[in-house]
Design an enzyme around this catalytic site. Structure first.
Site, PDB file in Angstrom:
ATOM      1  CG  ASP A 144      -1.127   5.223   3.387  1.00 39.39           C
ATOM      2  OD1 ASP A 144      -1.381   5.318   2.167  1.00 39.39           O
ATOM      3  OD2 ASP A 144      -1.912   5.588   4.265  1.00 39.39           O
ATOM      4  CG  HIS A 185      -1.947   1.117   1.123  1.00 39.79           C
ATOM      5  ND1 HIS A 185      -3.286   0.882   0.910  1.00 39.79           N
ATOM      6  CD2 HIS A 185      -1.823   2.469   1.163  1.00 39.79           C
ATOM      7  CE1 HIS A 185      -3.933   2.024   0.845  1.00 39.79           C
ATOM      8  NE2 HIS A 185      -3.060   3.013   0.999  1.00 39.79           N
ATOM      9  CD  GLN A 222      -5.742  10.289  -3.580  1.00 45.21           C
ATOM     10  OE1 GLN A 222      -5.082   9.867  -4.525  1.00 45.21           O
ATOM     11  NE2 GLN A 222      -5.181  10.842  -2.528  1.00 45.21           N
ATOM     12  CG  HIS A 226      -7.516   4.130   0.183  1.00 45.66           C
ATOM     13  ND1 HIS A 226      -6.919   3.689  -0.964  1.00 45.66           N
ATOM     14  CD2 HIS A 226      -6.578   4.842   0.861  1.00 45.66           C
ATOM     15  CE1 HIS A 226      -5.672   4.124  -0.989  1.00 45.66           C
ATOM     16  NE2 HIS A 226      -5.431   4.818   0.104  1.00 45.66           N
ATOM     17  CD  GLU A 244      -7.026   6.568   5.263  1.00 40.75           C
ATOM     18  OE1 GLU A 244      -7.354   6.589   4.069  1.00 40.75           O
ATOM     19  OE2 GLU A 244      -5.923   6.951   5.680  1.00 40.75           O
TER      20      GLU A 244
HETATM   21 FE   FE2 Z   1      -3.535   5.090   1.149  1.00 37.96          FE
END
Ligand code: FE2
Length: 426
Positions: A309, A57, A152, A210, A213
């Site tokens: 990340d 990730h 995103q 994702h 989160e």
């Molecule tokens: Fe991420």
């Protein structure tokens, strides 16, 4: 019998000692003692040798951009997202590619030879996707790079995200991403999981979302992800990244959820450096840790891997491409301090992550590709404790990084003249 390379006396992760023989790009033999000719014989006695580190990730389109155009003052996820929105219009193909290649150099120096990176596809130019496809090709001899088409800003929340996700997959991105908790409503989030999993099934691709989160215990998109994985027959090909809401969920609900995740064969990728930094920011005290329930998932047979990340980007001001930093933080936050748990944390940043990415040519085994890392440590637990020098990194049978063990000279009366920099046990 003659080999191209013979590594003598390495300490394997299971505590045994072995010689490793390499022919061409493959591991030809692993035995307690190999007496044979070799083009190159390298003494690694006493040092841990393992398959390379794997990061499942990452965000390579944002890495090494820290401070451009400004830094994240609050340290929150939401300011990071806003900052990324400011940076995106300024991105150029060349800048994204250069930063990614620089990061790959760091990765090699740390023995990190497989990376799954999410790639934001909400910019209609698909500039980052095109740049990282070029990077994937240029580093292919030494890094396995998987690219996730990641809407995103939200599959439905961002105007052209669905179309751009499909275009990016047509260009050759490898994995279908998503961000259900960032859609406008819970229902939109649920629909996005369904639609993206169907796209993956139609195209024969993996899924890595994702997922949840957030600190909101009502964020339950992992439930839908497990359901769609079952319904569409995607078992073993789906990962839920972050899953931080699970930290805050009701215990009774989690007791139902974990068996469903296990049954669906969905993997989990917590990102401890980032989750401990970004989550819990709206809390006073007690302040939640914001990392998902790792030991509990492991106890249910769910595959869990640690992800990095971010390194030096809008969300995180530190980082060095060292998966041992990630394992170290994960071990602490998850309180995985028994010998078996610490050993497993090393496995999570190597074999478990490789399994999550479905890397089938990976592993320190005869017949697999000869990619490995030698560390200035005696065993996996010591490696996590020391985060030591990577003495040798080999990719597909070729040495790609090498450095000497670093000692510190001492000037103390009656004491030794030097000490290993990180205090390795004798
Ligand atoms: Fe991420």
């Amino acid at each position: 019998m003659s080999f191209d390379v013979l590594l003598k006396g390495g300490s394997l992760a299971d505590g045994s000692t072995a010689d490793i023989a390499i022919s061409g790009t493959k591991i030809a033999a692993i035995e307690p003692a190999i007496e044979a000719e070799a083009g190159q014989i390298i003494d690694i006695s006493g040092n841990l040798v393992s398959a390379p580190f794997v990061d499942p990730h990452f965000h390579m389109d944002a890495t090494l951009s820290y401070g451009i155009p400004r830094i994240n003052q609050s340290g929150t996820l939401l300011e990071g997202i806003a900052l990324w929105g400011e940076l995106k219009p300024q991105l150029t193909h060349q800048a994204v590619k250069q930063r990614a290649l620089d990061y790959c150099d760091w990765a090699v120096s740390m023995g990190l030879l497989a990376i799954r990176t999410h790639v934001d596809v909400c910019d209609d130019r698909l500039l980052a996707a095109e740049a990282l496809i070029e990077v994937r090709k240029e580093v292919a001899d030494y890094i396995d790079l998987q690219l996730v088409a990641f809407p995103q800003d939200g599959l439905y929340r961002s105007p052209n995200a669905l179309d751009n996700t499909l275009r990016a997959l047509d260009l050759g991105l490898d994995v279908v991403g998503g961000i259900p908790h960032f859609e406008r409503t819970m229902e939109d989030g649920r629909r996005s999981v369904t639609e993206l999993c169907e796209i993956a099934q139609q195209r024969g691709l993996q899924v890595d979302m994702h997922c949840d989160e957030t600190d909101d215990p009502q964020s339950r998109h992992i439930e839908q992800l497990a359901y769609e994985t079952q319904r569409l027959g995607l078992q073993g090909r789906v990962a839920g990244s972050h899953l931080t809401s699970m930290h805050s969920m009701d215990n009774y609900y989690v007791s139902k959820l974990l068996p469903l995740i296990a049954e669906a064969g969905v993997s989990a990728i917590p990102n401890p450096l980032i989750n401990i930094t970004i989550q819990g920011r709206h809390d006073t005290y007690p302040k939640r840790r914001g990392m998902t329930r790792v030991p509990e998932m492991l106890a249910h047979g769910i595959r869990v891997g640690w992800g990095q990340d971010c390194v030096l980007d809008p969300w995180y001001p530190l980082g060095t491409a060292d998966m041992l930093d990630v394992a170290f933080m994960g071990l602490h936050v998850a309180q995985m301090t028994s010998p078996a748990e610490m050993q497993h944390c090393y496995d999570m940043v190597t074999n478990q992550n490789a399994a999550i990415m479905n890397l089938d040519d990976y592993g320190l085994q005869v017949g697999k590709k000869a990619s490995l890392v030698v560390l200035d440590a005696g065993n996996p637990i010591e490696a996590i404790r020391l985060r030591p020098e990577r003495l040798l990194v080999m990719a597909k049978g070729k040495v790609v990084a090498r450095r000497d063990r670093q000692d510190t000279e001492l000037s103390l009366p009656g004491r030794p003249s030097h000490v290993n920099r990180r205090h390795r046990t004798p």
